[in-house]
Scaffold this motif. Structure first.
Motif, PDB file in Angstrom:
ATOM      1  N   ALA A  39       0.925  -1.259   0.103  1.00  0.00           N
ATOM      2  CA  ALA A  39       0.000  -0.083  -0.003  1.00  0.00           C
ATOM      3  C   ALA A  39       0.800   1.397  -0.011  1.00  0.00           C
ATOM      4  CB  ALA A  39      -0.872   0.048   1.247  1.00  0.00           C
ATOM      5  N   GLU A  40       1.970   1.430   0.776  1.00  0.00           N
ATOM      6  CA  GLU A  40       2.782   2.380   0.897  1.00  0.00           C
ATOM      7  C   GLU A  40       3.502   2.564  -0.466  1.00  0.00           C
ATOM      8  OE1 GLU A  40       4.138   2.337   5.484  1.00  0.00           O
ATOM      9  OE2 GLU A  40       4.792   0.708   4.351  1.00  0.00           O
ATOM     10  N   VAL A  41       4.034   1.482  -1.039  1.00  0.00           N
ATOM     11  CA  VAL A  41       4.704   1.673  -2.447  1.00  0.00           C
ATOM     12  C   VAL A  41       3.669   2.295  -3.611  1.00  0.00           C
ATOM     13  CG1 VAL A  41       5.631   0.190  -4.407  1.00  0.00           C
ATOM     14  CG2 VAL A  41       6.425  -0.103  -2.116  1.00  0.00           C
ATOM     15  N   PHE A  42       2.314   1.862  -3.530  1.00  0.00           N
ATOM     16  CA  PHE A  42       1.492   2.097  -4.579  1.00  0.00           C
ATOM     17  C   PHE A  42       0.974   3.436  -4.191  1.00  0.00           C
ATOM     18  CE2 PHE A  42      -2.879   2.980  -5.817  1.00  0.00           C
ATOM     19  CZ  PHE A  42      -3.142   2.508  -7.091  1.00  0.00           C
ATOM     20  N   ARG A  43       0.973   4.118  -2.958  1.00  0.00           N
ATOM     21  CA  ARG A  43       0.727   5.397  -2.624  1.00  0.00           C
ATOM     22  C   ARG A  43       1.902   6.260  -3.229  1.00  0.00           C
ATOM     23  NH1 ARG A  43      -2.168   9.174  -0.144  1.00  0.00           N
ATOM     24  NH2 ARG A  43      -3.569   8.060   0.888  1.00  0.00           N
ATOM     25  N   TYR A  44       3.049   5.832  -3.084  1.00  0.00           N
ATOM     26  CA  TYR A  44       4.361   6.655  -3.425  1.00  0.00           C
ATOM     27  C   TYR A  44       4.251   6.932  -4.698  1.00  0.00           C
ATOM     28  CZ  TYR A  44       8.907   7.819  -4.708  1.00  0.00           C
ATOM     29  OH  TYR A  44      10.087   8.811  -5.376  1.00  0.00           O
ATOM     30  N   PHE A  45       3.989   5.791  -5.635  1.00  0.00           N
ATOM     31  CA  PHE A  45       4.102   5.910  -6.977  1.00  0.00           C
ATOM     32  C   PHE A  45       2.830   6.721  -7.741  1.00  0.00           C
ATOM     33  CE2 PHE A  45       7.644   2.614  -6.418  1.00  0.00           C
ATOM     34  CZ  PHE A  45       8.524   3.205  -7.070  1.00  0.00           C
ATOM     35  N   ALA A  74      -4.462  -2.012  -2.788  1.00  0.00           N
ATOM     36  CA  ALA A  74      -4.277  -0.554  -2.722  1.00  0.00           C
ATOM     37  C   ALA A  74      -4.869  -0.200  -4.114  1.00  0.00           C
ATOM     38  CB  ALA A  74      -2.755  -0.325  -2.405  1.00  0.00           C
ATOM     39  N   ALA A  75      -4.465  -0.888  -5.149  1.00  0.00           N
ATOM     40  CA  ALA A  75      -4.727  -0.403  -6.644  1.00  0.00           C
ATOM     41  C   ALA A  75      -6.234  -0.516  -6.513  1.00  0.00           C
ATOM     42  CB  ALA A  75      -4.428  -1.214  -7.615  1.00  0.00           C
ATOM     43  N   LEU A  76      -7.064  -1.526  -6.144  1.00  0.00           N
ATOM     44  CA  LEU A  76      -8.450  -1.569  -6.321  1.00  0.00           C
ATOM     45  C   LEU A  76      -9.222  -0.797  -5.430  1.00  0.00           C
ATOM     46  CD1 LEU A  76      -8.645  -5.475  -7.079  1.00  0.00           C
ATOM     47  CD2 LEU A  76      -8.870  -3.872  -8.647  1.00  0.00           C
ATOM     48  N   ASP A  77      -8.651  -0.542  -4.094  1.00  0.00           N
ATOM     49  CA  ASP A  77      -9.320   0.484  -3.370  1.00  0.00           C
ATOM     50  C   ASP A  77      -9.035   1.926  -3.661  1.00  0.00           C
ATOM     51  OD1 ASP A  77      -9.841  -1.893  -1.460  1.00  0.00           O
ATOM     52  OD2 ASP A  77      -8.116  -1.207   0.091  1.00  0.00           O
ATOM     53  N   PHE A  78      -8.000   2.169  -4.581  1.00  0.00           N
ATOM     54  CA  PHE A  78      -7.916   3.657  -4.823  1.00  0.00           C
ATOM     55  C   PHE A  78      -8.984   3.769  -6.154  1.00  0.00           C
ATOM     56  CE2 PHE A  78      -5.586   6.398  -7.947  1.00  0.00           C
ATOM     57  CZ  PHE A  78      -5.530   7.602  -7.206  1.00  0.00           C
ATOM     58  N   GLY A  79      -9.242   2.630  -6.747  1.00  0.00           N
ATOM     59  CA  GLY A  79     -10.479   2.887  -7.750  1.00  0.00           C
ATOM     60  C   GLY A  79      -9.932   2.709  -9.068  1.00  0.00           C
ATOM     61  N   LEU A  80      -8.789   1.945  -9.476  1.00  0.00           N
ATOM     62  CA  LEU A  80      -8.126   1.531 -10.613  1.00  0.00           C
ATOM     63  C   LEU A  80      -9.197   0.406 -11.076  1.00  0.00           C
ATOM     64  CD1 LEU A  80      -4.458   1.367 -10.353  1.00  0.00           C
ATOM     65  CD2 LEU A  80      -6.007   3.281 -10.899  1.00  0.00           C
ATOM     66  N   LYS A  81      -9.257   0.098 -12.305  1.00  0.00           N
ATOM     67  CA  LYS A  81     -10.388  -0.579 -12.834  1.00  0.00           C
ATOM     68  C   LYS A  81      -9.881  -2.163 -12.998  1.00  0.00           C
ATOM     69  CE  LYS A  81     -13.166   2.769 -13.123  1.00  0.00           C
ATOM     70  NZ  LYS A  81     -14.043   2.995 -12.041  1.00  0.00           N
ATOM     71  N   GLY A  82      -8.787  -2.267 -12.862  1.00  0.00           N
ATOM     72  CA  GLY A  82      -8.382  -3.889 -12.877  1.00  0.00           C
ATOM     73  C   GLY A  82      -7.046  -3.744 -12.727  1.00  0.00           C
ATOM     74  N   LYS A  85      -0.160  -8.980  -3.181  1.00  0.00           N
ATOM     75  CA  LYS A  85      -1.772  -8.894  -2.558  1.00  0.00           C
ATOM     76  C   LYS A  85      -2.078  -7.425  -1.930  1.00  0.00           C
ATOM     77  CE  LYS A  85      -3.764 -12.329  -0.546  1.00  0.00           C
ATOM     78  NZ  LYS A  85      -3.621 -13.708   0.374  1.00  0.00           N
ATOM     79  N   GLU A  86      -1.073  -6.848  -1.187  1.00  0.00           N
ATOM     80  CA  GLU A  86      -0.983  -5.505  -0.620  1.00  0.00           C
ATOM     81  C   GLU A  86      -1.178  -4.477  -1.769  1.00  0.00           C
ATOM     82  OE1 GLU A  86       1.531  -6.266   3.442  1.00  0.00           O
ATOM     83  OE2 GLU A  86       2.590  -5.414   1.655  1.00  0.00           O
TER      84      GLU A  86
END
Length: 168
Positions: A73-79, A127-135, A122-123
């Motif tokens: 989740a932290e990596v996804f947020r950063y990028f 994080a991507a799906l929670d953020f609203g990415l479509k897949g 998995k994290e």
């Protein structure tokens, strides 16, 4: 997109990109292709926000650890911050132009065991799906010749089974 549309007007056209941070850059420190002290990589991808402003039909955003610390989740947020996806303008554009995490995964030098790799991806995917990415599209299914990567078929497909458990 114009050239593709002239031949196949019904074909959606997207752009795949990796993050600026994957090559040691931020929008603020590198406007264009130039050298930055301590960064040998000259690549400079457009930000996700800049790509969303174009006439493409969808954006394919690639995310790996790329040396960034923390959980998935932290990596996804950063990028996503690094690429301008966490702005009001990007939120507005994503309502009419889907964004997918069209390539993600983990390298053995970052997650040393399969368990660590499974946990990280998995994290990251959550994080991507929670953020609203479509897949999402995992890289890769069974390419054992890419020895640095944890592919989905390691340990007789254990990773694919555990990552797919997220659907339930």
């Amino acid at each position: 997109k114009q050239a593709v549309s002239e031949v196949l007007p019904e074909l959606p056209v997207g752009e795949g990109t990796f993050a600026l941070g994957a090559v040691g850059k931020t929008y603020e420190n590198s406007m264009g292709i130039r050298r930055i002290p301590g960064v040998d990589d000259l690549r400079y991808p457009m930000t996700a926000l800049e790509l969303l402003r174009t006439d493409i039909d969808f954006l394919d955003f690639h995310v790996y650890r790329w040396g960034h610390p923390g959980d998935g989740a932290e990596v996804f947020r950063y990028f996503t911050e690094n690429m301008g996806l966490r702005t009001e303008e990007a939120d507005r554009l994503r309502k009419s132009k889907p964004v997918i995490m069209g390539e993600f995964g983990t390298f053995k030098e970052n997650e040393a065991t399969l368990d660590e790799g499974i946990r990280f991806v998995k994290e990251l995917r959550k994080a991507a799906l929670d953020f609203g990415l479509k897949g999402t599209c995992y890289w890769t299914i069974d390419t054992f010749e890419q020895e640095r990567l944890w592919n989905l078929m390691h340990d007789n497909g254990r990773m694919i089974r555990e990552v797919n458990e997220m659907r339930e």
